[in-house]
Design a protein around this motif. Structure first.
Motif, mmCIF file in Angstrom:
data_model
loop_
_atom_site.group_PDB
_atom_site.id
_atom_site.type_symbol
_atom_site.label_atom_id
_atom_site.label_comp_id
_atom_site.label_asym_id
_atom_site.label_seq_id
_atom_site.Cartn_x
_atom_site.Cartn_y
_atom_site.Cartn_z
ATOM 1 N N ARG A 186 0.838 -1.196 0.000
ATOM 2 C CA ARG A 186 0.000 0.000 0.000
ATOM 3 C C ARG A 186 0.880 1.255 0.000
ATOM 4 N N GLY A 187 1.913 1.225 0.859
ATOM 5 C CA GLY A 187 2.825 2.366 0.935
ATOM 6 C C GLY A 187 3.422 2.676 -0.432
ATOM 7 N N ALA A 188 3.881 1.615 -1.090
ATOM 8 C CA ALA A 188 4.524 1.799 -2.394
ATOM 9 C C ALA A 188 3.514 2.297 -3.432
ATOM 10 N N LEU A 189 2.307 1.748 -3.404
ATOM 11 C CA LEU A 189 1.290 2.150 -4.395
ATOM 12 C C LEU A 189 0.863 3.593 -4.178
ATOM 13 N N GLU A 190 0.642 3.960 -2.911
ATOM 14 C CA GLU A 190 0.171 5.321 -2.624
ATOM 15 C C GLU A 190 1.263 6.346 -2.915
ATOM 16 N N ALA A 191 2.508 5.935 -2.705
ATOM 17 C CA ALA A 191 3.624 6.860 -2.978
ATOM 18 C C ALA A 191 3.702 7.210 -4.462
ATOM 19 N N VAL A 199 -5.713 3.349 -2.952
ATOM 20 C CA VAL A 199 -5.885 1.959 -2.525
ATOM 21 C C VAL A 199 -7.044 1.895 -1.523
ATOM 22 N N PRO A 200 -8.047 1.026 -1.767
ATOM 23 C CA PRO A 200 -9.187 0.938 -0.845
ATOM 24 C C PRO A 200 -8.729 0.562 0.562
ATOM 25 N N PRO A 201 -9.506 0.958 1.583
ATOM 26 C CA PRO A 201 -9.141 0.562 2.944
ATOM 27 C C PRO A 201 -9.228 -0.957 3.120
ATOM 28 N N LEU A 202 -8.493 -1.468 4.118
ATOM 29 C CA LEU A 202 -8.500 -2.909 4.394
ATOM 30 C C LEU A 202 -9.165 -3.142 5.743
#
Ligand code: SAM
Length: 289
Positions: A269-274, A279-282
């Motif tokens: 998630r960190g990498a995708l959001e950066a 990214v939807p919540p989990l």
């Protein structure tokens, strides 16, 4: 935005509680029925007893529920090995109908032990059953390069680069857009199993490579579609779904597996959001009953 779901609980109970026709794809890699304790780096889980009839009787209700929760265009993928494939295939024929078997995919790899008293056992089988005859399939999402060779050459045209192939017998010339590639056959030799030092490795036993699951999910789903994995293990299906923008629900009964998946998804998630992805919540559910 609705949450993706990571559930610690029993696959059968979770699947039984899901609404009908809500999923586009399900991938499962059940414990194989070797009776052995499966060990990874610091993690283990007990496999099913070594009795194929009991294994099918155990798995069958989950296959029935899997069919129920699939959309009419949805598909189920069941990953098995040479010891269980023939038992489970008969059961799936019974539950889905023989005509609904789309492919028996043979996934070949080379890593692992060598055969001493027979040929090395270097493949698994993935059975693909469709809910109805109108299953979704996205060939353009999974094309692979055509095999080259001396009789293949790439030439520039106004429509972009094309591969030109001359049939040696007939002399006929065929042209394919290079970008298009071909739809893979039902035997896959281009996805290697994970080796011990692979960066993807989580330490969970029988972890499958992301590329394998990515090909499956891309073949039958589009971004925004819903996928499930009832035996999540290290969370390969969840990680691929998150990366490819598919919504997911994944289940494992082991708390240690759920912790691994939680970490794996958080790191990704960190990498995708950066890089600007939303990214939807989990939602994490522990001790589902
Ligand atoms: C072969 S592993 C799955 C590996 C996974 N495909 C991956 O890439 O990491 C099977 C998993 O099923 C889980 N399992 C076994 N019985 C279960 C059950 N009744 N409900 C939920 N999970 C179960 C085990 O804990 C194990 O993690």
């Amino acid at each position: 935005m609705a949450s993706d779901r990571l559930i610690q609980g029993d696959a059968f109970a979770v699947a039984a509680g899901m609404p009908a026709k809500g999923l586009d794809a399900i991938y499962i890699d059940p414990p194989f029925g070797t009776g052995a304790v499966q060990r990874g780096r610091g993690h283990s889980y007990v496999d099913r007893a070594d009795d194929p009839t009991a294994f099918v009787a155990w798995l069958s209700p989950l296959l029935v529920d899997s069919r129920r929760v699939l959309a009419d265009t949805g598909s189920l993928f069941v990953h098995l090995d040479y010891r269980t494939i023939h038992y489970v295939k008969v059961e799936l024929d019974r539950i889905f109908g023989r005509d609904q078997l789309v492919n028996e995919i043979v996934w070949c790899y080379s890593v692992g032990g060598k055969g001493r008293r027979g040929f090395g056992r270097k493949h698994d089988t993935i059975l693909w059953y469709a809910r109805t005859e109108s299953w979704a399939f996205y060939p353009d999402a999974i094309r692979v390069p055509r095999r080259g060779g001396s009789h293949m050459r790439v030439i520039a045209t106004a429509e972009g680069p094309v591969q030109e192939k001359t049939d040696k017998k007939t002399g006929r010339v065929y042209r394919y857009p290079v970008a298009a590639g071909k739809v893979p056959e039902d035997w896959w030799t281009d996805v290697e199993t994970l080796n011990h030092s692979d960066a993807e490795r989580t330490g969970w036993p029988s972890q499958k490579p992301e590329r394998l699951i990515a090909r499956i999910l891309c073949a039958v789903t589009k971004p925004g579609d819903h996928v499930a994995d009832w035996f999540a293990g290290s969370g390969t299906t969840a990680a691929v779904a998150q990366r490819l923008g598919r919504r997911f629900v994944v289940v494992d009964r082991e708390g240690a597996a759920v912790s691994i998946i939680e970490k794996r998804l958080a790191a990704q998630r960190g990498a995708l959001e950066a890089t600007g992805n939303e990214v939807p919540p989990l939602e994490i559910v522990r001790d589902h009953i």
